[in-house]
Motif scaffolding. Structure first.
Motif, PDB file in Angstrom:
ATOM      1  N   GLY A  55       0.796  -1.225   0.000  1.00  0.00           N
ATOM      2  CA  GLY A  55       0.000   0.000   0.000  1.00  0.00           C
ATOM      3  C   GLY A  55       0.829   1.275   0.000  1.00  0.00           C
ATOM      4  N   ASP A  56       2.102   1.172   0.343  1.00  0.00           N
ATOM      5  CA  ASP A  56       2.961   2.374   0.342  1.00  0.00           C
ATOM      6  C   ASP A  56       3.159   2.872  -1.079  1.00  0.00           C
ATOM      7  OD1 ASP A  56       3.233   2.270   3.049  1.00  0.00           O
ATOM      8  OD2 ASP A  56       5.337   1.634   3.062  1.00  0.00           O
ATOM      9  N   LYS A  57       3.194   4.199  -1.203  1.00  0.00           N
ATOM     10  CA  LYS A  57       3.499   4.826  -2.488  1.00  0.00           C
ATOM     11  C   LYS A  57       4.781   5.614  -2.324  1.00  0.00           C
ATOM     12  CE  LYS A  57      -1.366   5.719  -3.590  1.00  0.00           C
ATOM     13  NZ  LYS A  57      -1.633   4.846  -4.738  1.00  0.00           N
ATOM     14  N   LEU A  58       5.591   5.607  -3.348  1.00  0.00           N
ATOM     15  CA  LEU A  58       6.775   6.454  -3.278  1.00  0.00           C
ATOM     16  C   LEU A  58       7.136   6.984  -4.651  1.00  0.00           C
ATOM     17  CD1 LEU A  58      10.051   4.532  -3.308  1.00  0.00           C
ATOM     18  CD2 LEU A  58       7.995   3.252  -2.809  1.00  0.00           C
ATOM     19  N   GLN A  59       7.803   8.113  -4.596  1.00  0.00           N
ATOM     20  CA  GLN A  59       8.300   8.738  -5.815  1.00  0.00           C
ATOM     21  C   GLN A  59       9.773   8.952  -5.566  1.00  0.00           C
ATOM     22  OE1 GLN A  59       6.468  12.452  -6.826  1.00  0.00           O
ATOM     23  NE2 GLN A  59       6.474  11.936  -8.981  1.00  0.00           N
ATOM     24  N   THR A  60      10.613   8.486  -6.472  1.00  0.00           N
ATOM     25  CA  THR A  60      12.040   8.595  -6.206  1.00  0.00           C
ATOM     26  C   THR A  60      12.800   8.877  -7.491  1.00  0.00           C
ATOM     27  OG1 THR A  60      13.945   7.435  -5.274  1.00  0.00           O
ATOM     28  CG2 THR A  60      12.328   6.057  -6.367  1.00  0.00           C
ATOM     29  N   LYS A  61      13.781   9.771  -7.367  1.00  0.00           N
ATOM     30  CA  LYS A  61      14.680  10.057  -8.492  1.00  0.00           C
ATOM     31  C   LYS A  61      15.940   9.249  -8.275  1.00  0.00           C
ATOM     32  CE  LYS A  61      13.507  14.871  -9.450  1.00  0.00           C
ATOM     33  NZ  LYS A  61      12.439  14.543 -10.410  1.00  0.00           N
ATOM     34  N   ILE A  62      16.378   8.574  -9.313  1.00  0.00           N
ATOM     35  CA  ILE A  62      17.543   7.698  -9.185  1.00  0.00           C
ATOM     36  C   ILE A  62      18.636   8.150 -10.157  1.00  0.00           C
ATOM     37  CG2 ILE A  62      18.352   5.318  -9.417  1.00  0.00           C
ATOM     38  CD1 ILE A  62      15.500   4.471  -8.554  1.00  0.00           C
ATOM     39  N   ALA A  63      19.811   8.420  -9.591  1.00  0.00           N
ATOM     40  CA  ALA A  63      20.951   8.876 -10.398  1.00  0.00           C
ATOM     41  C   ALA A  63      21.435   7.741 -11.296  1.00  0.00           C
ATOM     42  CB  ALA A  63      22.068   9.338  -9.474  1.00  0.00           C
ATOM     43  N   PRO A  64      22.055   8.071 -12.429  1.00  0.00           N
ATOM     44  CA  PRO A  64      22.525   7.028 -13.355  1.00  0.00           C
ATOM     45  C   PRO A  64      23.388   5.964 -12.682  1.00  0.00           C
ATOM     46  CG  PRO A  64      22.860   9.201 -14.326  1.00  0.00           C
ATOM     47  CD  PRO A  64      22.344   9.423 -12.924  1.00  0.00           C
TER      48      PRO A  64
END
Ligand code: ZN
Length: 160
Positions: A55-64
């Motif tokens: 149920g958790d939602k996440l938004q994440t930016k991932i470096a190359p």
């Protein structure tokens, strides 16, 4: 149950590049299932999911560096056309699997000039910062059989 090494995780996801263009998404498909800690998804996403629960939602930016790596110009090579025997018409944009000392690698044809073909062995997403939108759909303990096979059985995984 929380996501930890050796759990089977199912996620819905949308992957965008830094310009906000959607590159990939599970929308319309079954959630993606994988074994956490088994290197089946990019390291940056595994790390972001650690400790999350259904149920958790996440938004994440991932470096190359934590995704598909930096681009490496040494992986762009020009080969004589006769190395592509058996291929009817070689065109820019074609992709094929090549065996290299580091294992199989996806090569993309960049350009064809006369008797020379330039191919790029970088992953198509190398050098890209990736933006993931993820919803955790399920977390369960992997079975012994799944751990010994190294993949998920059932929905989103193998059905053998
Ligand atoms: Zn199996």
């Amino acid at each position: 149950m929380q996501i930890a090494e050796g759990t089977v995780v199912s996620i819905d996801y949308t992957l965008k590049n830094k310009h906000g263009e959607v590159l990939d998404s599970s929308a319309g498909n079954e959630p993606l299932a994988f074994i956490q800690g088994a290197g089946q998804i990019i390291p940056g996403l595994e790390k972001a999911l650690e400790g999350k629960a259904e149920g958790d939602k996440l938004q994440t930016k991932i470096a190359p560096e934590a995704a598909y790596g930096a681009r490496d110009d040494a992986l762009i090579v020009t080969l004589p056309k006769d190395r592509f025997r058996g291929v009817e018409a070689i065109e820019a944009g074609m992709q094929f699997q090549a065996s290299t000392p580091q294992g199989p690698r996806l090569m993309t044809v960049q350009k064809v000039e006369g008797e020379h073909v330039t191919v790029d062995g970088n992953h198509p997403l190398a050098g890209e910062e990736l933006d993931f939108d993820v919803t955790v759909r399920g977390v369960r303990e992997a079975t012994e059989e799944e751990m010994s096979h190294g993949h998920v059985h059932g929905p989103g995984g193998h059905s053998h």
